[in-house]
Design a protein around this motif. Sequence first.
Motif, mmCIF file in Angstrom:
data_model
loop_
_atom_site.group_PDB
_atom_site.id
_atom_site.type_symbol
_atom_site.label_atom_id
_atom_site.label_comp_id
_atom_site.label_asym_id
_atom_site.label_seq_id
_atom_site.Cartn_x
_atom_site.Cartn_y
_atom_site.Cartn_z
ATOM 1 N N GLY A 64 0.851 -1.200 0.000
ATOM 2 C CA GLY A 64 0.000 0.000 0.000
ATOM 3 C C GLY A 64 0.879 1.241 0.000
ATOM 4 O O GLY A 64 1.928 1.268 0.650
ATOM 5 N N PRO A 66 2.222 4.589 1.222
ATOM 6 C CA PRO A 66 2.188 5.145 2.580
ATOM 7 C C PRO A 66 1.166 6.282 2.730
ATOM 8 O O PRO A 66 0.977 7.089 1.813
ATOM 9 C CB PRO A 66 3.621 5.641 2.788
ATOM 10 N N PHE A 91 11.168 6.915 -5.006
ATOM 11 C CA PHE A 91 11.709 7.263 -3.697
ATOM 12 C C PHE A 91 11.852 5.996 -2.856
ATOM 13 O O PHE A 91 11.224 4.989 -3.097
ATOM 14 C CB PHE A 91 10.872 8.319 -2.982
HETATM 15 C C1 0RA Z 1 6.725 3.469 -1.627
HETATM 16 C C2 0RA Z 1 6.812 2.918 -0.360
HETATM 17 C C3 0RA Z 1 5.951 1.877 -0.016
HETATM 18 C C4 0RA Z 1 5.025 1.428 -0.934
HETATM 19 C C5 0RA Z 1 4.946 1.985 -2.197
HETATM 20 C C6 0RA Z 1 5.780 3.010 -2.553
HETATM 21 C C7 0RA Z 1 3.940 1.449 -3.121
HETATM 22 C C8 0RA Z 1 3.532 2.175 -4.254
HETATM 23 C C9 0RA Z 1 2.573 1.620 -5.077
HETATM 24 C C10 0RA Z 1 1.924 2.027 -6.232
HETATM 25 C C11 0RA Z 1 1.033 1.020 -6.576
HETATM 26 N N1 0RA Z 1 1.124 0.036 -5.687
HETATM 27 C C12 0RA Z 1 2.040 0.350 -4.758
HETATM 28 N N2 0RA Z 1 2.441 -0.328 -3.700
HETATM 29 C C13 0RA Z 1 3.373 0.198 -2.909
HETATM 30 C C14 0RA Z 1 5.907 1.191 1.305
HETATM 31 C C15 0RA Z 1 7.016 1.453 2.219
HETATM 32 C C16 0RA Z 1 6.825 0.649 3.502
HETATM 33 O O1 0RA Z 1 5.772 0.101 3.745
HETATM 34 O O2 0RA Z 1 7.775 0.581 4.268
#
Ligand code: 0RA
Length: 363
Positions: A64, A66, A91
């Motif tokens: 997911g 953040p 990022f």
């Molecule tokens: C950055 C950090 C984290 C998840 C995502 C991006 C993310 C982006 C998308 C776009 C579509 N589905 C996604 N799923 C995840 C999580 C960082 C963490 O939980 O430590």
Amino acid sequence: LEGLEAVRKRPGMYIGSTGPRGLHHLVYEVVDNSVDEALAGYCDTINVTLQADGGVRCEDNGRGIPVDIHPTEGKPTVEVVMTILHAGGKFGGGGYAVSGGLHGVGISVVNALSEKVNTIVRRQGHAWRIGFANGGHTVQELTKGEETELTGTSQTFYPDPEIFETTEFDFETLRARFQQMAFLNKGLRITLTDERVQEIEEPEAEVEEEIENQVVKPRTVDYLYKDGLLDYVKHLNAAKKIELVHDEVIAFESEDAARGISLEIAMQWTSAYAESVHTYANTINTHEGGTHEEGFRAALTGLLNRYARDNKILREKDDNLTGEDAREGLTAVISVKLSEPQFEGQTKTKLGNSIARGFVQGV
Ligand code: 0RA
């Protein structure tokens, strides 16, 4: 938001065109974000749905996006990702995400070119919702909804008809790309469902209600390949009326984490005369080839000649086999992933990074 206005002014700069190709790039961009989450090891299923209301829904079971307040922007990170150009995806660093799309322009570009986007994040025990309209303006602030133990991201977007020449998606175009994505990302399940109402081709002569020439024909395709490229080569060769020279597909992979490059190859010779070598960089089909293909060709020709000499298949008086000899009837798929791919050539589908030549040749 100034960034997003720039996207609406010159959509072509971000998605290539405002024709059908550009329209389909919106879907790839959204799906690529989920594929990146899968490449990071946190997601194994992506479901894409063409909704009856014209929207496209893409759901994944990753961590997911953040939802906490972004340290410098002062609003939820998910809102930052959706509304600020180039804030998405990359990022966090690490790995070589960038699965492809139109060079990973970011989900905010899709938001900018949509009349409506609804985002649901399942994370930290709850379903969180945020909504955007008219090119990425936040119209529903992030709200914390019902409890859930699931995690993942669901994006539903409605392409803006004022931007696109057509907003009608072609099932076959998307199906083919998602099958290719599934081959290139082994273990990743991708489904595509069409819930749109479709016109019957030839309606009865006297139909009373318009609704009578419409029918819902739900279609779903489901792709999951546990052996990735090996399955891809089997699939390519099964589609041809040719004999196999050897039963087992040759498949291998290697990674140089320190230099940020990985390689997967699968290959099998057939009785065909033509070669069928498909190359990819970060899951983008490199139609014009490039350094990864050069490395592969050099290694293959050299290896076969060395083997043929060592085993006296070629005698001293014989000429070396040419590259064309080596590749006759060969079906091969080469997939490299690297951190900063350089795409060159007429259609930007030729890999330029020198590192790929030496790495592929060595492996
Ligand atoms: C950055 C950090 C984290 C998840 C995502 C991006 C993310 C982006 C998308 C776009 C579509 N589905 C996604 N799923 C995840 C999580 C960082 C963490 O939980 O430590």
